[in-house]
Scaffold this active site. Structure first.
Site, PDB file in Angstrom:
ATOM      1  N   ASP A  42       0.795  -0.912  -0.160  1.00  0.00           N
ATOM      2  CA  ASP A  42      -0.184   0.529  -0.040  1.00  0.00           C
ATOM      3  C   ASP A  42       0.530   1.462   0.173  1.00  0.00           C
ATOM      4  OD1 ASP A  42       0.692  -0.150   2.779  1.00  0.00           O
ATOM      5  OD2 ASP A  42      -1.009   0.254   3.368  1.00  0.00           O
ATOM      6  N   HIS A  99      23.110   3.573 -18.838  1.00  0.00           N
ATOM      7  CA  HIS A  99      21.776   3.655 -18.069  1.00  0.00           C
ATOM      8  C   HIS A  99      22.507   3.471 -16.782  1.00  0.00           C
ATOM      9  CE1 HIS A  99      19.202   4.770 -21.106  1.00  0.00           C
ATOM     10  NE2 HIS A  99      20.387   6.058 -20.795  1.00  0.00           N
ATOM     11  N   ASP A 129      26.542  11.352 -13.617  1.00  0.00           N
ATOM     12  CA  ASP A 129      25.207  11.715 -14.559  1.00  0.00           C
ATOM     13  C   ASP A 129      23.676  12.505 -13.404  1.00  0.00           C
ATOM     14  OD1 ASP A 129      23.005  12.607 -16.380  1.00  0.00           O
ATOM     15  OD2 ASP A 129      23.545  11.073 -17.578  1.00  0.00           O
ATOM     16  N   ASP A 164      20.380  18.586 -15.994  1.00  0.00           N
ATOM     17  CA  ASP A 164      20.835  17.029 -16.311  1.00  0.00           C
ATOM     18  C   ASP A 164      22.543  17.669 -16.852  1.00  0.00           C
ATOM     19  OD1 ASP A 164      21.743  14.903 -17.512  1.00  0.00           O
ATOM     20  OD2 ASP A 164      20.082  15.634 -19.139  1.00  0.00           O
ATOM     21  N   HIS A 194      25.579   7.004 -28.243  1.00  0.00           N
ATOM     22  CA  HIS A 194      24.528   7.814 -28.700  1.00  0.00           C
ATOM     23  C   HIS A 194      24.277   9.126 -29.317  1.00  0.00           C
ATOM     24  CE1 HIS A 194      26.512  10.476 -25.248  1.00  0.00           C
ATOM     25  NE2 HIS A 194      26.738   9.669 -24.513  1.00  0.00           N
ATOM     26  N   HIS A 211      19.718  16.191 -26.220  1.00  0.00           N
ATOM     27  CA  HIS A 211      17.698  16.209 -26.258  1.00  0.00           C
ATOM     28  C   HIS A 211      17.119  17.376 -26.236  1.00  0.00           C
ATOM     29  CE1 HIS A 211      18.334  15.433 -22.408  1.00  0.00           C
ATOM     30  NE2 HIS A 211      19.777  14.795 -22.709  1.00  0.00           N
ATOM     31  N   HIS A 237      14.302  14.353 -21.201  1.00  0.00           N
ATOM     32  CA  HIS A 237      13.776  14.171 -22.270  1.00  0.00           C
ATOM     33  C   HIS A 237      12.617  15.193 -22.590  1.00  0.00           C
ATOM     34  CE1 HIS A 237      16.887  10.381 -21.729  1.00  0.00           C
ATOM     35  NE2 HIS A 237      17.668  11.665 -21.375  1.00  0.00           N
ATOM     36  N   GLU A 277      26.131  16.742 -24.688  1.00  0.00           N
ATOM     37  CA  GLU A 277      26.991  15.673 -23.818  1.00  0.00           C
ATOM     38  C   GLU A 277      27.510  14.630 -24.952  1.00  0.00           C
ATOM     39  OE1 GLU A 277      23.504  12.620 -22.387  1.00  0.00           O
ATOM     40  OE2 GLU A 277      22.397  14.008 -23.161  1.00  0.00           O
ATOM     41  N   TYR A 288      32.911   5.339 -24.354  1.00  0.00           N
ATOM     42  CA  TYR A 288      33.063   4.635 -23.886  1.00  0.00           C
ATOM     43  C   TYR A 288      34.057   3.337 -24.432  1.00  0.00           C
ATOM     44  CZ  TYR A 288      29.042   7.246 -22.909  1.00  0.00           C
ATOM     45  OH  TYR A 288      28.101   8.599 -22.661  1.00  0.00           O
ATOM     46  N   ARG A 304      31.524  10.460 -20.259  1.00  0.00           N
ATOM     47  CA  ARG A 304      31.160  11.910 -20.616  1.00  0.00           C
ATOM     48  C   ARG A 304      31.214  13.100 -19.884  1.00  0.00           C
ATOM     49  NH1 ARG A 304      27.237   8.955 -20.643  1.00  0.00           N
ATOM     50  NH2 ARG A 304      25.585   9.545 -19.010  1.00  0.00           N
ATOM     51  N   GLU A 340      28.499  16.535 -19.618  1.00  0.00           N
ATOM     52  CA  GLU A 340      26.740  17.213 -20.562  1.00  0.00           C
ATOM     53  C   GLU A 340      26.935  17.849 -20.094  1.00  0.00           C
ATOM     54  OE1 GLU A 340      23.381  14.615 -19.088  1.00  0.00           O
ATOM     55  OE2 GLU A 340      22.277  15.034 -20.160  1.00  0.00           O
TER      56      GLU A 340
HETATM   57  N1  GLY Z   1      20.396  11.885 -17.546  1.00  0.00           N
HETATM   58  C1  GLY Z   1      20.451  10.963 -19.306  1.00  0.00           C
HETATM   59  C2  GLY Z   1      20.289  12.290 -20.609  1.00  0.00           C
HETATM   60  O1  GLY Z   1      21.609  12.186 -20.042  1.00  0.00           O
HETATM   61  O2  GLY Z   1      20.485  12.210 -21.382  1.00  0.00           O
HETATM   62 MN    MN Z   2      21.438  13.918 -21.181  1.00  0.00          MN
HETATM   63 MN    MN Z   3      22.244  13.493 -18.187  1.00  0.00          MN
END
Ligand code: GLY
Ligand code: MN
Ligand code: MN
Length: 440
Positions: A36, A240, A257, A268, A347, A351, A358, A381, A385, A403, A405
């Site tokens: 619950d 992820h 991140d 982000d 990637h 975005h 996103h 970003e 890798y 990365r 970003e």
């Molecule tokens: N943290 C999600 C992205 O970088 O798109």
């Molecule tokens: Mn991002």
């Molecule tokens: Mn990110």
């Protein structure tokens, strides 16, 4: 945000969809976590954008030109017991007085009232395909109107994806939105600085996550905008990764991140830095390549450039650099065409960013990358890798994930990096990490 912000948005939205049409939006469902217990409730971004109404079990109807009122809200009635156990809620009166609904009805009455609201509207704007059970309800309401056709009532004959109008509005940020985005960026930047200052070999990833969460919360950002990634060493190659459970090892890099959500707006940010405060030469070579790619991409963020230009700039720098360092072989232009860089950079470079990490908004219009315009906010970003299975490259590169970003606002003359309070040059990072953390 002030009530007038939502009123202004609704007025613009009603004008855009026009008096033949109707739009219906449902609140986010409340999601059970276990038995619950529910996950903390977060309103649907589209719903909140137009209503400012934070409660579940509500449906908003927008009826341009309707004499009796253009904004109808179905919601929970005020319940004294519920208020004692779960806290205050608006009720029908609050929906009108606090949130500006022209009419408010109990959510239980929706099946009875909705067909009247849909009668003689030509097109129905909704978030089709988002929630099948709500789509079914919409069809039932439309069918009910249809069944009255002999009385001369017309039912909507077209369903229109809400995204068309609403997401285009959300894409260009208003000044109040920029204020919230800047604050989210500021809080998140402080959290990243804190992580750099406290990080030591032997700590666990979740301990760094706790430091980040602490910094978010003490500034009133009660939730991250997405699950925080604290990834030491090889874990950084899992894009992820959110387990955040491993110890941080001497000699490894740490990729974080993390972004706060502040008053419904997201930051982000990603930074990558050495666990012990000092880059090795292999780490530094790859890191500086990613940084060069990121700066080249940011350089392309300005009005008139198209969406893909920052990505193209990043890919160009990364590919050339990978050839120079010996991770790729061949002519850069050919390698780009063959997308050889995708072994290490799989990637895209960014975005849209806003209420959702996103965020809403198309990237192409008529099959062409759209132009950047002042008021748009995006992330930049790039990363590299090199997993442990990358047997085609020398051992010294393997197990490195990087990365960088930042969040970037398109301005009239170029762009503004909202997250530049977190260091990203090698010397700046090493210098911040060498400062003691006694003040934290
Ligand atoms: N943290 C999600 C992205 O970088 O798109
Ligand atoms: Mn991002
Ligand atoms: Mn990110």
């Amino acid at each position: 945000m002030n009530r007038t912000v939502f009123e202004r948005r609704r007025a613009r939205y009603l004008e855009k969809i026009g008096s033949d049409d109707v739009a219906i939006l449902a609140s986010a469902p409340s999601t059970p976590r276990n038995r619950d217990v529910h996950f903390p409730y977060r309103q649907d971004s589209d719903f909140y954008y137009l209503t400012g109404f934070p409660e579940p079990d509500s449906v908003a109807v927008f009826l341009p030109g309707r004499k009796k009122g253009q904004f109808v809200l179905f919601c929970r009635e005020f319940d004294r017991d519920k208020a004692i156990w779960e806290g205050n809620h608006a009720g029908l009166k609050g929906a009108r007085k606090q949130y500006g609904a022209d009419e408010a009805h109990p959510i239980e009455e929706i099946d009875r009232i909705m067909p009247d609201l849909l009668a003689d509207r030509r097109r129905l704007h909704c978030g089709l395909g988002r929630r099948p059970e709500f789509d079914r309800q919409l069809l039932e309401w439309v069918n009910k109107v249809k069944s009255r056709s002999r009385a001369g009532v017309q039912a909507p004959e077209e369903f229109v994806d809400m995204d068309r109008v609403l997401h285009e509005m959300r894409l260009i940020k208003e000044s109040e939105e920029l204020k919230a985005l800047r604050r989210a960026a500021e809080i998140s930047s402080q959290a990243h600085r804190r992580a750099m200052q406290v990080c030591r070999p032997g700590m666990y990833e979740y301990q760094i996550e706790a430091e980040i969460q602490h910094e978010f919360m003490r500034h009133g950002a009660r939730s991250p905008a997405y699950p925080t990634i604290v990834a030491g060493g090889l874990n950084a190659c899992v894009l992820h990764y959110t387990e955040n459970k491993d110890p941080l090892r001497e000699g490894d890099l740490l990729l974080i991140d993390a972004g706060a959500e502040y008053e419904y707006y997201a930051a982000d940010i990603t930074r990558t830095f050495p666990v012990n405060g000092k880059f090795t030469s292999a780490q530094k070579s790859l890191y500086e390549l990613v940084l060069e790619a990121q700066l080249a991409a940011i350089e392309k963020v300005r009005p008139g450039n198209h969406w893909n230009e920052p990505h193209e700039a990043a890919v160009k720098v990364l590919t050339k650099g990978l050839v120079k360092l010996g991770l790729l072989e061949g002519r850069p232009s050919r390698l780009i065409k063959k997308e050889a860089y995708k072994d290490f950079y799989m990637h895209r470079t960014g975005h849209w960013l806003g209420m959702d990490v996103h965020d809403a908004g198309d990237y192409k219009i008529d099959d062409k990358w759209r132009e950047l315009q002042p008021g748009m906010v995006l992330t930049v970003e790039p990363g590299l890798y090199i997993g442990k299975h990358c047997k085609q490259v020398s051992k010294r590169w393997r197990g490195i994930g990087i990365r960088i970003e930042d969040d970037v606002l398109v301005t009239e003359t170029g762009c503004e990096v909202l997250t530049d309070a977190v260091p990203k040059r090698v010397d700046e990072i090493e210098s911040l990490m060498s400062v003691g953390n006694d003040t934290l």
